[in-house]
Design a protein around this motif. Sequence first.
Motif, PDB file in Angstrom:
ATOM      1  N   MET A   1      55.542  82.017   6.765  1.00 17.37           N
ATOM      2  CA  MET A   1      54.354  81.155   6.677  1.00 17.37           C
ATOM      3  C   MET A   1      54.727  79.770   6.134  1.00 17.37           C
ATOM      4  SD  MET A   1      51.890  83.147   7.719  1.00 17.37           S
ATOM      5  CE  MET A   1      53.137  83.856   8.795  1.00 17.37           C
ATOM      6  N   GLY A   2      53.975  78.796   6.482  1.00 15.78           N
ATOM      7  CA  GLY A   2      54.238  77.463   5.958  1.00 15.78           C
ATOM      8  C   GLY A   2      55.311  76.728   6.728  1.00 15.78           C
ATOM      9  N   GLY A   3      55.994  77.438   7.607  1.00 13.51           N
ATOM     10  CA  GLY A   3      57.031  76.796   8.409  1.00 13.51           C
ATOM     11  C   GLY A   3      56.472  76.370   9.745  1.00 13.51           C
ATOM     12  N   ILE A   4      57.364  76.237  10.701  1.00 11.24           N
ATOM     13  CA  ILE A   4      56.944  75.864  12.034  1.00 11.24           C
ATOM     14  C   ILE A   4      57.129  77.071  12.926  1.00 11.24           C
ATOM     15  CG2 ILE A   4      57.533  74.434  14.012  1.00 11.24           C
ATOM     16  CD1 ILE A   4      58.114  72.179  12.146  1.00 11.24           C
ATOM     17  N   LYS A  33      73.137  72.277  13.209  1.00  6.38           N
ATOM     18  CA  LYS A  33      73.208  71.650  11.878  1.00  6.38           C
ATOM     19  C   LYS A  33      72.429  70.331  11.857  1.00  6.38           C
ATOM     20  CE  LYS A  33      75.862  74.507   9.725  1.00  6.38           C
ATOM     21  NZ  LYS A  33      75.491  75.157   8.471  1.00  6.38           N
ATOM     22  N   MET A  34      72.531  69.585  12.945  1.00  4.99           N
ATOM     23  CA  MET A  34      71.850  68.293  13.003  1.00  4.99           C
ATOM     24  C   MET A  34      70.340  68.469  13.010  1.00  4.99           C
ATOM     25  SD  MET A  34      74.204  65.698  15.281  1.00  4.99           S
ATOM     26  CE  MET A  34      74.439  66.667  16.759  1.00  4.99           C
ATOM     27  N   ILE A  35      69.870  69.441  13.765  1.00  6.65           N
ATOM     28  CA  ILE A  35      68.425  69.697  13.807  1.00  6.65           C
ATOM     29  C   ILE A  35      67.918  70.086  12.420  1.00  6.65           C
ATOM     30  CG2 ILE A  35      66.652  71.269  14.698  1.00  6.65           C
ATOM     31  CD1 ILE A  35      68.073  71.252  17.375  1.00  6.65           C
ATOM     32  N   ARG A  36      68.653  70.981  11.814  1.00  7.95           N
ATOM     33  CA  ARG A  36      68.302  71.416  10.464  1.00  7.95           C
ATOM     34  C   ARG A  36      68.242  70.219   9.510  1.00  7.95           C
ATOM     35  NH1 ARG A  36      71.126  76.551   8.772  1.00  7.95           N
ATOM     36  NH2 ARG A  36      69.837  77.323   7.081  1.00  7.95           N
ATOM     37  N   ALA A  37      69.257  69.377   9.553  1.00  4.60           N
ATOM     38  CA  ALA A  37      69.340  68.241   8.631  1.00  4.60           C
ATOM     39  C   ALA A  37      68.257  67.196   8.918  1.00  4.60           C
ATOM     40  CB  ALA A  37      70.721  67.611   8.713  1.00  4.60           C
ATOM     41  N   MET A  38      68.121  66.846  10.195  1.00  7.91           N
ATOM     42  CA  MET A  38      67.151  65.810  10.553  1.00  7.91           C
ATOM     43  C   MET A  38      65.722  66.225  10.260  1.00  7.91           C
ATOM     44  SD  MET A  38      68.535  64.029  14.026  1.00  7.91           S
ATOM     45  CE  MET A  38      66.992  63.154  14.255  1.00  7.91           C
ATOM     46  N   SER A  39      65.476  67.530  10.284  1.00  2.16           N
ATOM     47  CA  SER A  39      64.103  67.997  10.033  1.00  2.16           C
ATOM     48  C   SER A  39      63.912  68.320   8.548  1.00  2.16           C
ATOM     49  CB  SER A  39      63.815  69.233  10.878  1.00  2.16           C
ATOM     50  OG  SER A  39      64.491  70.352  10.360  1.00  2.16           O
TER      51      SER A  39
ATOM     52  N   VAL B 102      58.130  66.569  12.530  1.00  4.81           N
ATOM     53  CA  VAL B 102      59.477  66.979  12.921  1.00  4.81           C
ATOM     54  C   VAL B 102      59.811  66.567  14.351  1.00  4.81           C
ATOM     55  CG1 VAL B 102      60.966  68.967  13.393  1.00  4.81           C
ATOM     56  CG2 VAL B 102      59.658  68.874  11.279  1.00  4.81           C
ATOM     57  N   ILE B 103      58.965  66.942  15.298  1.00  4.71           N
ATOM     58  CA  ILE B 103      59.279  66.642  16.702  1.00  4.71           C
ATOM     59  C   ILE B 103      59.403  65.139  16.922  1.00  4.71           C
ATOM     60  CG2 ILE B 103      58.516  66.820  19.111  1.00  4.71           C
ATOM     61  CD1 ILE B 103      57.450  69.514  18.571  1.00  4.71           C
ATOM     62  N   SER B 104      58.545  64.381  16.270  1.00  6.42           N
ATOM     63  CA  SER B 104      58.566  62.930  16.477  1.00  6.42           C
ATOM     64  C   SER B 104      59.922  62.301  16.169  1.00  6.42           C
ATOM     65  CB  SER B 104      57.476  62.271  15.644  1.00  6.42           C
ATOM     66  OG  SER B 104      56.217  62.676  16.144  1.00  6.42           O
ATOM     67  N   LYS B 105      60.673  62.920  15.294  1.00  8.37           N
ATOM     68  CA  LYS B 105      62.006  62.394  14.964  1.00  8.37           C
ATOM     69  C   LYS B 105      62.947  62.454  16.156  1.00  8.37           C
ATOM     70  CE  LYS B 105      62.177  62.722  10.009  1.00  8.37           C
ATOM     71  NZ  LYS B 105      61.559  63.800   9.211  1.00  8.37           N
ATOM     72  N   PHE B 106      62.631  63.318  17.110  1.00  7.93           N
ATOM     73  CA  PHE B 106      63.507  63.517  18.266  1.00  7.93           C
ATOM     74  C   PHE B 106      62.953  62.866  19.523  1.00  7.93           C
ATOM     75  CE2 PHE B 106      64.229  66.827  15.191  1.00  7.93           C
ATOM     76  CZ  PHE B 106      65.601  66.953  15.165  1.00  7.93           C
ATOM     77  N   LEU B 115      69.158  53.665  15.528  1.00  7.60           N
ATOM     78  CA  LEU B 115      70.356  53.316  14.764  1.00  7.60           C
ATOM     79  C   LEU B 115      70.520  54.216  13.554  1.00  7.60           C
ATOM     80  CD1 LEU B 115      70.054  49.443  14.878  1.00  7.60           C
ATOM     81  CD2 LEU B 115      71.966  50.800  15.767  1.00  7.60           C
ATOM     82  N   ARG B 116      69.411  54.373  12.839  1.00 12.38           N
ATOM     83  CA  ARG B 116      69.464  55.113  11.583  1.00 12.38           C
ATOM     84  C   ARG B 116      70.011  56.533  11.680  1.00 12.38           C
ATOM     85  NH1 ARG B 116      65.196  58.050  12.843  1.00 12.38           N
ATOM     86  NH2 ARG B 116      63.387  56.951  13.669  1.00 12.38           N
ATOM     87  N   ASP B 117      69.802  57.196  12.832  1.00 11.82           N
ATOM     88  CA  ASP B 117      70.345  58.546  12.839  1.00 11.82           C
ATOM     89  C   ASP B 117      71.478  58.767  13.829  1.00 11.82           C
ATOM     90  OD1 ASP B 117      67.169  59.204  13.930  1.00 11.82           O
ATOM     91  OD2 ASP B 117      68.869  59.441  15.277  1.00 11.82           O
ATOM     92  N   ARG B 118      72.164  57.706  14.161  1.00 11.06           N
ATOM     93  CA  ARG B 118      73.371  57.857  14.971  1.00 11.06           C
ATOM     94  C   ARG B 118      74.469  58.549  14.167  1.00 11.06           C
ATOM     95  NH1 ARG B 118      73.053  52.905  18.061  1.00 11.06           N
ATOM     96  NH2 ARG B 118      71.783  53.404  19.875  1.00 11.06           N
ATOM     97  N   GLU B 119      74.296  58.507  12.854  1.00  6.98           N
ATOM     98  CA  GLU B 119      75.388  58.922  11.962  1.00  6.98           C
ATOM     99  C   GLU B 119      75.403  60.390  11.570  1.00  6.98           C
ATOM    100  OE1 GLU B 119      77.297  56.413  11.536  1.00  6.98           O
ATOM    101  OE2 GLU B 119      75.847  54.991  12.360  1.00  6.98           O
ATOM    102  N   TRP B 120      74.408  61.115  12.045  1.00 13.00           N
ATOM    103  CA  TRP B 120      74.366  62.520  11.637  1.00 13.00           C
ATOM    104  C   TRP B 120      75.638  63.262  12.006  1.00 13.00           C
ATOM    105  CZ3 TRP B 120      71.242  64.145   8.099  1.00 13.00           C
ATOM    106  CH2 TRP B 120      69.995  63.554   7.950  1.00 13.00           C
TER     107      TRP B 120
END
Lengths: 122, 122
Positions: A1-4, A33-39, B102-106, B115-120
């Motif tokens: 719960m509380g997640g997506i 890993k990138m998805i996890r980090a970016m989100s 979350v989705i909007s980030k992608f 630019l900001r997330d080219r570095e992940w």
Amino acid sequence: MGGISSDVIRGYNDTMILYLLLDRPSYGYEISKMIRAMSDEKYVIKETTLYSAFTRMEKNGFIESFSQMADNGKRRTYYRITEAGRRYYREKCEEWLLTQEVISKFISPQGTRALRDREWRV
Amino acid sequence: MGGISSDVIRGYNDTMILYLLLDRPSYGYEISKMIRAMSDEKYVIKETTLYSAFTRMEKNGFIESFSQMADNGKRRTYYRITEAGRRYYREKCEEWLLTQEVISKFISPQGTRALRDREWRV
DNA sequence: CCATCATACTACGACAGACATAGTACGACA
DNA sequence: TGTCGTACTATGTCTGTCGTAGTATGATGG
């Protein structure tokens, strides 16, 4: 719960993966890993979901794979986005904007309907 | 093409229906018309999807049905939202806000990474 | 030196929501 | 009399996600 919940994301996993491939090829583990980090840890894609997305998208011609030796001497399957993949990605982005607009009309965290649309009688 | 694909909406049909029941009970045909109208014809829920959502949500205790005679003398099945339904609705709204974030980030309709997330690198 | 961890996958089957297709039934309206 | 709009029900299919499990390798630590 509380997640997506996955039903929500469904249909956008592909889009997220393609986004991460726009600049350079990448591979499963890194992408997850990138998805996890970016989100901000808010969304963690399941391994099976990820790899089945690769298979599906390669079959659809949105990505292509190639095998390459990594720094550590291990073999990895990298994926590169194709032109069709870029087109598909852009379409999904347009669709997202539309979807966002539509769904938002039915969202009210307070649980009350807006005055303006109490009147919908059709 | 150009419309809203069902995989995206998946999991939010229930939420849209519940929104329309917040104020007063309603029934299938009316709800489908309201969704169509409120979305500016951008989204039209399929009949089977709608009615199967009713069945599912009644089983889950989010709505309850009652039969009532309409003006025209025809019998209709109306649905009323329950307390559990309201709670579920509010949860989905919270979830939506998170998902959107979350989705909007992608999403990048130009098809280029920010630019900001080219570095992940992870 | 052996175990455990992180990495990098593959295979298989189950599930649920959306949908296609089809059919029923009734009143209104022309 | 037939078609349109309303108001559903039934049945089966498809697809993306996910649970579970297993394989294989290099790095790390005791």
